[in-house]
Design a protein around this motif. Structure first.
Motif, PDB file in Angstrom:
ATOM      1  N   GLY A  50      -0.563  48.514   7.964  1.00  0.00           N
ATOM      2  CA  GLY A  50      -1.845  49.217   8.301  1.00  0.00           C
ATOM      3  C   GLY A  50      -2.909  48.844   7.240  1.00  0.00           C
ATOM      4  N   ARG A  51      -2.323  48.284   6.146  1.00  0.00           N
ATOM      5  CA  ARG A  51      -3.410  47.867   5.116  1.00  0.00           C
ATOM      6  C   ARG A  51      -3.907  46.318   5.298  1.00  0.00           C
ATOM      7  NH1 ARG A  51       1.189  49.526   2.024  1.00  0.00           N
ATOM      8  NH2 ARG A  51       0.903  51.399   0.934  1.00  0.00           N
ATOM      9  N   LEU A  53      -5.381  46.055   8.248  1.00  0.00           N
ATOM     10  CA  LEU A  53      -6.379  46.309   9.434  1.00  0.00           C
ATOM     11  C   LEU A  53      -7.455  46.821   8.590  1.00  0.00           C
ATOM     12  CD1 LEU A  53      -3.767  45.818  11.126  1.00  0.00           C
ATOM     13  CD2 LEU A  53      -4.636  47.542  12.656  1.00  0.00           C
ATOM     14  N   VAL A  54      -8.164  46.171   7.879  1.00  0.00           N
ATOM     15  CA  VAL A  54      -9.246  46.547   7.076  1.00  0.00           C
ATOM     16  C   VAL A  54     -10.519  45.710   7.442  1.00  0.00           C
ATOM     17  CG1 VAL A  54      -8.121  47.745   5.167  1.00  0.00           C
ATOM     18  CG2 VAL A  54      -8.577  45.487   4.920  1.00  0.00           C
ATOM     19  N   PHE A  58     -10.404  41.791   8.977  1.00  0.00           N
ATOM     20  CA  PHE A  58     -10.928  41.879  10.258  1.00  0.00           C
ATOM     21  C   PHE A  58     -12.271  41.844  10.648  1.00  0.00           C
ATOM     22  CE2 PHE A  58      -7.071  42.303  13.171  1.00  0.00           C
ATOM     23  CZ  PHE A  58      -6.174  42.185  12.281  1.00  0.00           C
TER      24      PHE A  58
ATOM     25  N   PHE B 239     -10.864  51.626  11.461  1.00  0.00           N
ATOM     26  CA  PHE B 239      -9.706  51.239  10.974  1.00  0.00           C
ATOM     27  C   PHE B 239      -8.691  52.381  10.418  1.00  0.00           C
ATOM     28  CE2 PHE B 239     -12.804  47.749  10.783  1.00  0.00           C
ATOM     29  CZ  PHE B 239     -12.103  46.682  11.262  1.00  0.00           C
ATOM     30  N   LEU B 264       0.373  53.171  11.588  1.00  0.00           N
ATOM     31  CA  LEU B 264      -0.724  52.412  10.905  1.00  0.00           C
ATOM     32  C   LEU B 264      -1.376  53.293   9.886  1.00  0.00           C
ATOM     33  CD1 LEU B 264      -2.178  50.420  13.911  1.00  0.00           C
ATOM     34  CD2 LEU B 264      -0.974  49.358  11.848  1.00  0.00           C
ATOM     35  N   GLU B 267       1.235  53.645   7.119  1.00  0.00           N
ATOM     36  CA  GLU B 267       1.184  52.391   6.191  1.00  0.00           C
ATOM     37  C   GLU B 267      -0.087  52.294   5.267  1.00  0.00           C
ATOM     38  OE1 GLU B 267       4.042  49.349   8.764  1.00  0.00           O
ATOM     39  OE2 GLU B 267       1.774  49.216   8.806  1.00  0.00           O
TER      40      GLU B 267
END
Lengths: 76, 497
Positions: A50-51, A53-54, A58, B239, B264, B267
């Motif tokens: 998840g970190r 996807l910033v 991106f 996001f 997500l 995390e």
């Protein structure tokens, strides 16, 4: 794989969602962001978190390619 | 853009219509004194009193008829949606004018301010006889004028008079299916969800999914508002890290989402939560425990056609760790049946059927073969054990779930085959750790056609969930001796680098 090859692969994956230039802002919906991340994961054998996807990673094709190259170097 | 200003009661010559009873969807006030009903990702708050006034104001601008809501921001969607319901109309959340027209909506709400001012246009994309009011000022149209707006196309089929919500969902045919849900069915499902989900005890609910899904719109937003909770509307943040940050900043205590998004968010640093509920795709209960230690956890099953929730299980039950999606909610019956329609023995694999008040009225404008004498035929395979716990086992046909949305493989292939430059097309689903499944497709190009052009056309023609994540050109499609597509050979073909 050279950085140019990574860029070319990331460009191809991204163009499935949005055909934009390497430095243009990637205006994807949240579900598309997830799908692109998954495609990147499958293509490069990476595990994204998840970190990753910033917007820093991106935000554009070039930034995503640079991040993928970094991850390939450090996480394999 | 959104203002938290308290709207003034609207005074006009328009005769006041008696608003429909909204108590099943919107509490009179908050469960915690002084707590707001809505909080946007920017931190703007709207009280229950202000929301009631906004909804009444929005309703006064709307007909008691199907109305499409194509509003972008989550708070605006809810103001418009509740306004439609308060006006006694039928809510059609869609940005697709073709869907709006099929559902009989002549009017599209394109923006809704927090004070209830709406911006509207005709679903035909033509100039309307209304004077659309910009956001921030009340619309001037009288409801009787709206009701007489001529439809630009042939008159659509009348919706079932019990309808309150029409949701577009992909089926096995080309066009999206219109799931027609009743007011009573929605109310029943909301009440049943509130029997197990601790929304009243932990009322700051983070809503991270798009509101065009039944899961978010009904299963979270209307459930939360019916309970007097505070909805933290974070679906406009793209996001997971931004959503996690907003959850911490705004003090979220509960979260419901699909497994992908839950992982997500975990995390990305989501704050500790009182409860977390998962639905929309299979999830490993061990993962849920690892992602949100200390939270009360729920696994659930549902589908749009059931308004949407069917089963649920909390993590204090043994069945949770065994991977069950739970027992049917109050008033709902789930049976597994063999292909001949006879009921399965406890634990025997069959197709799952759902019976109860929240099952849809039908698909609008087409025969609804999934409504059988045994109830709603879900297309999901599963087992029901002796205690009534349901265990899912995949899909009964070539319909896959992509991030919680049902997608027909044949439908995707048919849509691809219709694109210019495509001679033949086939689609398949590959397992995807995040979205449950992901689409890949192979096309046989027409002579002289270019794959890049086909990709461009596919993007224009197919919504994200029904668009293959990977599209490759092949010389020919692998067929069996009987001329049917051989998906296993195609899978191997697509696996080649």
């Amino acid at each position: 794989m050279t950085p140019d090859e990574v860029l070319s692969e990331v460009r191809a994956l991204t163009h499935e969602f949005a055909e934009v230039g390497d430095d243009d802002p990637l205006d994807l919906e949240s579900l598309e962001v997830v799908q692109l991340a998954e495609a990147v994961e499958a293509r490069f054998g990476l595990v994204l978190s998840g970190r990753d996807l910033v917007p820093e990673y991106f935000g554009t094709i070039r930034r995503l390619a640079a991040h993928v190259a970094y991850l390939r170097e450090h996480r394999r | 853009m959104l203002s938290g200003a308290k709207p003034r009661a609207r005074k006009s010559a328009v005769p006041t219509r008696r608003p429909a009873d909204l108590s099943a969807f919107l509490a009179a006030g908050p469960v915690v004194p002084g707590a707001p009903a809505l909080v946007t990702s920017a931190g703007d708050a709207l009280s229950y009193a202000a929301l009631h006034a906004s909804v009444a104001r929005a309703a006064a601008q709307l007909p008691a008829a199907p109305v499409a809501v194509a509003v972008a921001d989550p708070a605006g969607i809810l103001v418009a949606a509740l306004g439609v319901l308060a006006a006694g109309g039928v809510l059609v959340p869609t940005r697709d004018d073709a869907v709006a027209r099929r559902a009989g909506a002549a009017l599209v709400v394109t923006a809704a301010a927090l004070d209830g001012a709406l911006e509207v246009r005709s679903a035909g994309g033509l100039a309307t006889p209304l004077d659309p009011a910009p956001v921030g000022r009340p619309a001037v149209a009288a409801p009787d004028r709206v009701a007489t707006t001529p439809s630009p196309a042939a008159p659509p089929l009348a919706l079932d008079p019990r309808a309150a919500l029409v949701l577009a969902t992909s089926g096995t045919s080309g066009a999206p299916r219109l799931v027609v849900l009743s007011r009573d069915g929605l109310a029943a499902n909301i009440a049943a969800i509130l029997e197990y989900l601790p929304v009243r005890a932990h009322p700051r609910t983070a809503v991270v999914l798009p509101l065009q899904y039944a899961y978010a719109l009904v299963g979270q937003c209307l459930v939360g508002l019916a309970a007097g909770a505070t909805l933290l509307l974070l679906g406009d943040l793209r996001f997971p890290a931004a959503q996690a940050e907003a959850m911490a900043r705004l003090g979220a205590s509960g979260l419901s989402s699909v497994p992908t998004s839950l992982r997500l968010l975990s995390e990305a640093g989501a704050p500790p939560l009182a409860y977390v509920a998962s639905a929309g795709a299979p999830v490993d209960p061990r993962d849920l425990r690892a992602w949100f230690p200390g939270a009360r956890l729920f696994n659930q099953w549902g589908l749009t056609e059931a308004s949407p929730r069917v089963t649920a299980v909390g993590d204090t039950e043994e069945a949770f760790d065994a991977g069950s999606v739970g027992r049917p909610l109050t008033g709902i019956e789930v049976t597994a049946r063999r292909t001949d329609g006879t009921p399965c023995a406890p634990g025997e694999l069959g197709e799952l059927y759902v019976r109860g008040p929240s099952v849809m009225l039908g698909y609008h404008g087409e025969p609804t073969t999934v409504l059988t004498p045994h109830g709603l035929r879900t297309g999901d395979l599963g087992r029901v054990d002796a205690r009534g716990f349901v265990y899912l086992a995949g899909r009964a046909d070539d319909v896959v779930k992509i991030a919680g949305e049902r997608v027909g493989l044949d439908e995707v292939a048919a849509a691809l085959a219709r694109l210019p430059g495509v001679a033949q097309a086939a689609a398949l689903a590959v397992p995807d750790r995040w979205t449950g499944a992901r689409l890949e497709a192979a096309v046989v190009l027409a002579p002289g056609a270019d794959l890049a052009d086909v990709r461009r056309a596919a993007r224009a023609a197919l919504p994200a969930a029904r668009r293959p994540a990977r599209l490759v050109a092949v010389a020919s499609l692998p067929l069996t001796s009987r001329g049917k597509l051989c998906r296993d050979t195609l899978r191997r073909l697509l696996e080649e680098p």
